[in-house]
Design an enzyme around this catalytic site. Structure first.
Site, PDB file in Angstrom:
ATOM      1  N   CYS A   1       0.834  -1.207   0.000  1.00  0.00           N
ATOM      2  CA  CYS A   1       0.000   0.000   0.000  1.00  0.00           C
ATOM      3  C   CYS A   1       0.872   1.261   0.000  1.00  0.00           C
ATOM      4  O   CYS A   1       1.593   1.517   0.964  1.00  0.00           O
ATOM      5  CB  CYS A   1      -0.907  -0.049   1.231  1.00  0.00           C
ATOM      6  SG  CYS A   1      -1.720   1.490   1.655  1.00  0.00           S
TER       7      CYS A   1
ATOM      8  N   CYS B   1       0.211   3.694   2.846  1.00  0.00           N
ATOM      9  CA  CYS B   1       0.709   3.091   4.090  1.00  0.00           C
ATOM     10  C   CYS B   1       2.204   3.353   4.239  1.00  0.00           C
ATOM     11  O   CYS B   1       2.689   3.627   5.339  1.00  0.00           O
ATOM     12  CB  CYS B   1       0.462   1.584   4.108  1.00  0.00           C
ATOM     13  SG  CYS B   1      -1.275   1.111   4.090  1.00  0.00           S
TER      14      CYS B   1
END
Length: 123
Positions: free
Chosen positions: A53, A56
């Protein structure tokens, strides 16, 4: 000599992952979740994340900065790919999802990458 140093640095960069680089926060799994998060004597900032991600990865160093700077809170990370039960339990549908727990209860939650100031305002 310079080429040897360069090759050593390249090898280190290739074998070191972002997760290895930032190790300040506590990595949570279903075995330690209750003790580290629910039974914590201080507020807990939890980052639900995944290695693939992009947003992230933007939050990862911020969370570790907070962990290094703030001894009054506990910073934890939950990899949703490895801890599917915890992600399901807290209905994590998008990542990163940041959650704040106090006295065993989730008191705040936010989805998406945020700057450090906004993350700290959650606590």
């Amino acid at each position: 000599m310079l080429s040897l140093v360069f090759l050593t640095q390249q090898k280190t960069k290739q074998t070191k992952t972002k997760e290895d680089t930032y190790m300040s926060a506590i990595h949570i799994n279903k075995e330690n979740f209750q003790q580290e998060v629910l039974h914590s004597d201080k507020p807990v900032l939890v980052d639900f994340w995944a290695s693939w991600c992009g947003p992230c990865q933007m939050v990862l160093p911020i969370m570790d900065e907070i962990a290094d700077e703030r001894s009054d809170i506990k910073v934890c990370k939950i990899n949703v790919d490895e801890q599917k039960e915890l992600a399901r339990q807290f209905r994590v549908m998008s990542i990163p999802t940041l959650a704040v727990f106090k006295n065993g209860e989730m008191v705040n939650r936010s989805t998406g990458a945020k700057p450090k100031e906004q993350i700290l305002q959650m606590i």
